[in-house]
Design a protein around this motif. Structure first.
Motif, PDB file in Angstrom:
ATOM      1  N   GLN A   1      50.608  26.932  39.816  1.00  0.00           N
ATOM      2  CA  GLN A   1      51.010  26.758  41.015  1.00  0.00           C
ATOM      3  C   GLN A   1      52.436  26.000  40.981  1.00  0.00           C
ATOM      4  O   GLN A   1      53.679  25.894  40.911  1.00  0.00           O
ATOM      5  CB  GLN A   1      50.846  24.922  41.981  1.00  0.00           C
TER       6      GLN A   1
ATOM      7  N   VAL B   1      47.566  28.147  45.794  1.00  0.00           N
ATOM      8  CA  VAL B   1      48.901  28.776  45.424  1.00  0.00           C
ATOM      9  C   VAL B   1      49.722  29.016  46.490  1.00  0.00           C
ATOM     10  O   VAL B   1      50.550  28.817  46.712  1.00  0.00           O
ATOM     11  CB  VAL B   1      48.037  28.193  44.496  1.00  0.00           C
TER      12      VAL B   1
ATOM     13  N   THR C   1      53.181  27.788  47.313  1.00  0.00           N
ATOM     14  CA  THR C   1      54.422  28.042  46.732  1.00  0.00           C
ATOM     15  C   THR C   1      55.461  29.329  47.766  1.00  0.00           C
ATOM     16  O   THR C   1      56.578  29.681  47.216  1.00  0.00           O
ATOM     17  CB  THR C   1      53.443  28.959  45.793  1.00  0.00           C
TER      18      THR C   1
END
Length: 411
Positions: free
Chosen positions: A230, A272, A276
């Motif tokens: 991440q 993640v 993101t």
């Protein structure tokens, strides 16, 4: 040495024949015959060691010895993704054209896209030789190249020249171009290296792939941990978004993962990716596992990543898991063991919007590109799908698929 002499003698004979009348003969062949002729040299080239054969392939492409696909792709193969149009979903995976030396000849083979790299910020030699090993009986390979790269500056020069040619004649670009970014072996802060890659190379890419999954760079796969991944992807995404972009915006950012993951690893990566806003996932790199089917071959005892047909089942399983975990919301690129249109179709049904190959072309030659597209189109027609997009994720009936037309296709 004896094999090398044999290859050189044969090459000299072939060169003389070409000088006498080979060019005239070649001009009489239809496109399919040209692909078959180019691929017929494969057994000869494989008399050399694998890495030398690899270099011969790159040089052949650069010298214009690869055939050019002039036949249109079946309309059913066209894929629209990230606001970009792919003529077909079949791509060449990273690892073949490591330094962006042969982009145009490779696209001319009829790939929907070509992924160059992995490219590291600074030049590095990679691991000591020998570092590539064939398992010819299975058409598989073990490699531990270790991100051998001429570096981002050398690649940028070649990419700049390529785009200048395209600007002068847009028809020279037959498909899309992806750039795969790696890190230098000695770099402690991986984010810095990937950011350098983005700063120097992303403007040349139709999409960018962050490679955190090669088994041949110490510590690289540790970057797939939830916290590390991440932090890394956020940093790289911000570096991309901090650059100035035109009306089309920045290139999509993808991450390439390993097949050797636990269930919790896969769940973490999916979380993640969602957090993101990464644009896609490439599934997957080579495996450090050694299936029982290859244990009797000497190359199985070499360190490195295994590629080829033994990788098809495990990578397709990971692909299906990632499609399920992301609920089909993130485009996936299926890679690993693809050697036929049926293999590509399996990846698509498991959740891949695009599919890559590499090892199969090393064994079969350029002829595999038109063959795999023809076979894939036949698979779609057989099962009642009007397009690749309709078939994506068909093996997941409980996950809504926006591209799926009502009533199309078989389960």
């Amino acid at each position: 040495m004896g094999r090398l002499v044999q290859v050189l003698k044969t090459a000299a004979i072939a060169g003389t024949a070409a000088a006498i009348g080979g060019a005239a003969f070649y001009s009489t062949l239809d496109v399919q015959r040209r692909f078959e002729l180019a691929s017929a040299t494969g057994p000869l080239v494989r008399l050399l060691d694998p890495e030398t054969s690899h270099r011969v392939g790159i040089l052949a492409a650069r010298m214009g010895l690869f055939p050019k696909e002039t036949r249109p792709d079946p309309p059913a193969l066209r894929v629209n993704l990230w606001g970009r149009s792919f003529p077909n979903p079949i791509g060449l995976a990273a690892g073949f054209d490591k330094d962006a030396e042969a982009i145009e000849p490779l696209l001319n083979l009829g790939f929907g896209f070509v992924e160059v790299g992995s490219i590291t910020p600074r030049p590095q030699p990679g691991n000591p030789k020998p570092r590539v090993f064939r398992i010819s009986e299975l058409k598989a390979t073990v490699n531990r190249y270790g991100f051998n790269s001429e570096g981002a500056d050398a690649a940028a020069e070649r990419l700049e020249r390529f785009w200048r040619r395209v600007a002068a004649d847009p028809t020279r670009k037959k498909g899309l171009l992806a750039i795969n970014l790696g890190k230098n072996k000695e770099t402690e802060d991986a984010g810095d290296d990937y950011a350098v890659g983005v700063l120097k190379l992303s403007r040349y890419a139709d999409f960018v792939v962050v490679n955190v999954s090669s088994p041949n760079t110490p510590g690289l796969r540790a970057l797939q941990g939830r916290k590390q991944l991440q932090s890394l992807l956020t940093f790289v995404r911000d570096a991309r978004d901090g650059l100035e972009w035109g009306p089309g915006g920045p290139p999509p950012l993808l991450v390439k993962i390993a097949p050797d993951l636990t269930e919790s690893d896969k769940a973490d990566i999916a979380a993640v990716v969602a957090a993101t806003g990464v644009d896609g996932v490439v599934i997957s790199n080579t495996t450090i596992a050694r299936p029982e089917s290859i244990s009797k071959y000497p190359a199985s005892r070499e360190a490195g990543g295994l590629s080829g047909p033994p990788l098809l089942e495990p990578t397709t399983a990971v692909l299906a898991d990632m499609y399920r975990l992301t609920r089909g919301a993130v485009p996936l690129v299926g890679c690993g063991g693809v050697a036929s249109g049926e293999d590509a179709y399996r990846k698509i049904r498991a959740g891949a919007s695009l599919v890559e190959l590499y090892t199969a072309m090393a064994y079969e030659g350029p002829v595999i590109v038109p063959r795999i597209k023809q076979e894939l189109a036949a698979c779609l027609e057989r099962d009642g799908f009007a397009s690749v997009e309709d078939a994506v994720g068909a093996d997941h009936p409980n996950i809504p698929r926006p591209g799926k037309k009502k009533g199309a296709g078989k389960r």
